[in-house]
Scaffold this active site. Structure first.
Site, PDB file in Angstrom:
ATOM      1  N   ILE A   1       1.123  -1.757   6.767  1.00 41.10           N
ATOM      2  CA  ILE A   1       0.169  -1.256   7.760  1.00 41.10           C
ATOM      3  C   ILE A   1      -0.387  -2.392   8.600  1.00 41.10           C
ATOM      4  O   ILE A   1      -0.565  -2.249   9.814  1.00 41.10           O
ATOM      5  CB  ILE A   1      -0.967  -0.484   7.058  1.00 41.10           C
ATOM      6  CG1 ILE A   1      -0.435   0.859   6.547  1.00 41.10           C
ATOM      7  CG2 ILE A   1      -2.147  -0.247   7.995  1.00 41.10           C
ATOM      8  CD1 ILE A   1      -1.454   1.708   5.837  1.00 41.10           C
TER       9      ILE A   1
ATOM     10  N   SER B   1       5.116   3.265   7.588  1.00 44.31           N
ATOM     11  CA  SER B   1       4.222   2.208   7.113  1.00 44.31           C
ATOM     12  C   SER B   1       3.542   2.610   5.816  1.00 44.31           C
ATOM     13  O   SER B   1       3.142   3.755   5.651  1.00 44.31           O
ATOM     14  CB  SER B   1       3.160   1.915   8.188  1.00 44.31           C
ATOM     15  OG  SER B   1       2.406   0.788   7.853  1.00 44.31           O
ATOM     16  N   CYS B   2       3.465   1.648   4.903  1.00 43.63           N
ATOM     17  CA  CYS B   2       2.736   1.852   3.653  1.00 43.63           C
ATOM     18  C   CYS B   2       1.951   0.587   3.360  1.00 43.63           C
ATOM     19  O   CYS B   2       1.943  -0.351   4.159  1.00 43.63           O
ATOM     20  CB  CYS B   2       3.671   2.212   2.507  1.00 43.63           C
ATOM     21  SG  CYS B   2       4.800   0.886   2.006  1.00 43.63           S
ATOM     22  N   ASP B   3       1.298   0.567   2.225  1.00 45.87           N
ATOM     23  CA  ASP B   3       0.411  -0.540   1.906  1.00 45.87           C
ATOM     24  C   ASP B   3       1.134  -1.877   1.903  1.00 45.87           C
ATOM     25  O   ASP B   3       0.678  -2.846   2.493  1.00 45.87           O
ATOM     26  CB  ASP B   3      -0.232  -0.285   0.540  1.00 45.87           C
ATOM     27  CG  ASP B   3      -1.326  -1.280   0.225  1.00 45.87           C
ATOM     28  OD1 ASP B   3      -2.166  -1.499   1.099  1.00 45.87           O
ATOM     29  OD2 ASP B   3      -1.332  -1.838  -0.880  1.00 45.87           O
TER      30      ASP B   3
END
Length: 491
Positions: A442, A409-411
């Site tokens: 996220i 997960s990232c922004d």
């Protein structure tokens, strides 16, 4: 004690800013394909385009004034209150569109979520109080009545207000450009990018203003302020030339992914390993934007992702060399400054080389029940960053038999997380494991996620979204010792 509170307060502010930035960019990024389509139509068919065509150019104005704002308003509404929120968000956005004579992208980012929030408050207030059989009637008429009122309000009052605000911001940007002050904006942009606010800045702040300017003039320099791949490629080339250890070995692959793939997040860890390199990217960013301004460069639509390929595609007719100029100068200046820093700070480089080894050693010592000794050892080695990294990991460790899904997960859920998931997925497949590996933003981590992998600066947000999952923090999505540990764990 006071220092601990200050650090906690700083972390809380950082997480709050990231959440707000993620919310803004979250309204735009799902619709980037539509923005690109509009940009391509604009670049090709307007009178100054590659293939001027008056008939096809009729698509340009309605798309920027109606289609794109409505998409943003609907998306913003769904983020607050799912489909009902999306519908009422689009309704209120329509009012603000008709209440002004300029593209209402900024207005859509305000009205879409606001309308959905108001409807959500009503739905929460009447939940469980509607007589059986009247649910559909109440739901439809409540949305219709509240939506009609909000549409009238946005048309009569909010539209003109936001129109004036947008005009003011546009005039401010034009003043900075005319006075050759626009490069100073990169003093803020470059550090903010390293804190993973790149999508928020680009799609949440710059793009709405830039699209309005592009609709009027055919191009905008604002599309290039955050997306310029020059500073990032300069950093990675510097590591290739003057770096040491694993950082130098991984830099070539990272450079290809960054420059041609447009995934800027991949070079952030290289700066975080040596924070003073932020001065190099600031110098490169300012230089690149000054060059863009000097030669009158601009793009017709957001170059998403920020790849050199996207720059070529989104450049207006006759503007490719201008668009390339700032990329080249930014890369050169960043490279020179970064090499000087890397060459004159060998001890710090040696510490960075040992970062992965020290992290593993620290975890072993903690497992043996010696946290104080571990902290002292790390402090002696000058690797306090290892302590911070380890602290960000969740204490939950799930049994192997209970793990079925790993989520990167990232922004934004597109760039660095997609790259990390692809790498781990290949490693898992080669090892014969059938564990599912996916990537998400996220805010969209699924409830059935067993392990969540994030950059250490985003782990706190991931924990809040998925508190029952096991969390793993990493520094570099391209190469992390955690990948091999996970493969060994399931082998």
């Amino acid at each position: 004690m006071g220092e601990v509170k200050d650090k906690a307060s700083t972390a809380s502010i950082r997480v709050g800013v990231q959440k707000f930035g993620r919310f803004l960019s979250g309204m735009v990024m799902p619709n980037i394909g539509a923005f690109i389509a509009w940009g391509l139509i604009t670049a090709m068919f307007i009178p100054t385009g590659w293939f001027p065509n008056a008939y096809l150019a009729n698509l340009v104005d309605p798309s920027i004034k109606y289609l794109l704002p409505l998409l943003i308003g609907y998306t913003g509404g769904t983020m607050i209150h799912k489909q009902r929120g999306g519908v009422i968000g689009a309704l209120m956005t329509m009012g603000v569109i008709l209440g002004a004579d300029i593209p209402m992208l900024l207005g859509a980012m305000i009205c879409g979520p606001l309308a959905a929030w108001i409807l959500k408050q009503f739905d929460n207030a009447v939940e469980g109080k509607i007589k059986s059989g009247f649910e559909m009637l109440v739901n439809n008429f409540s949305l219709g009545i509240i939506g009609a009122i909000l549409t009238l309000i946005s048309y009569s009052g909010i539209g003109p207000l936001i129109g004036g605000l947008t005009n003011g911001l546009t005039l401010g940007v034009e003043f900075l450009v005319n006075q050759n002050l626009i490069p100073l904006v990169n003093i803020i942009i470059e550090p903010a990018k390293i804190l993973f606010l790149n999508n928020a800045i680009n799609h949440g702040v710059l793009s709405p203003i830039a699209l309005d300017e592009a609709a009027r003039t055919g191009k905008s320099i604002l599309f290039m302020l955050e997306s310029n791949p020059g500073p990032g490629i300069g950093i990675l080339l510097a590591y290739m030339f003057a770096g040491r250890g694993s950082a130098k070995q991984s830099a070539p692959g990272a450079a290809i992914i960054h420059f041609f793939g447009g995934i800027h997040e991949i070079y952030f860890p290289y700066i975080l390993m040596k924070p003073k390199l932020i001065l190099a990217v600031i110098a490169g960013g300012v230089t690149g934007t000054f060059t863009f301004s000097l030669f009158g460069a601009g793009l017709v639509s957001p170059p998403s992702p920020g790849s050199i390929i996207a720059y070529f595609i989104m450049a207006p007719k006759g503007g490719i060399l201008q668009a390339l100029s700032g990329v080249v100068t930014a890369a050169i200046v960043t490279f020179v400054v970064a090499v000087l820093m890397l060459k004159t700070s060998k001890k710090d480089d040696e510490d960075s080389e040992d970062l992965e080894q020290a992290t593993s050693k620290l975890k072993e010592m903690k497992a043996a029940g010696a946290p104080a000794a571990a902290k002292e050892a790390v402090k002696d080695a000058g690797l306090q960053a290892v302590v911070d990294s380890t602290k960000s990991n969740n204490e939950v460790v799930k049994p192997v038999e209970d793990i079925h899904k790993i989520v990167f997960s990232c922004d934004a859920g597109m760039g660095s997380s997609a790259m990390g998931a692809s790498i781990l997925r290949k490693k898992m497949k080669a090892a014969g494991s059938e564990i599912t590996v996916i990537n998400t933003a996220i805010s969209e981590i699924p409830d059935d996620a067993d392990i969540v992998i994030t950059h250490k600066s985003l782990t706190d947000r991931a924990k809040a979204k998925a508190p029952k999952a096991e969390h793993i923090s990493i520094d570099n999505f391209l190469k992390s010792p955690e990948y091999e540990k996970l493969v060994d764990r399931f082998s």
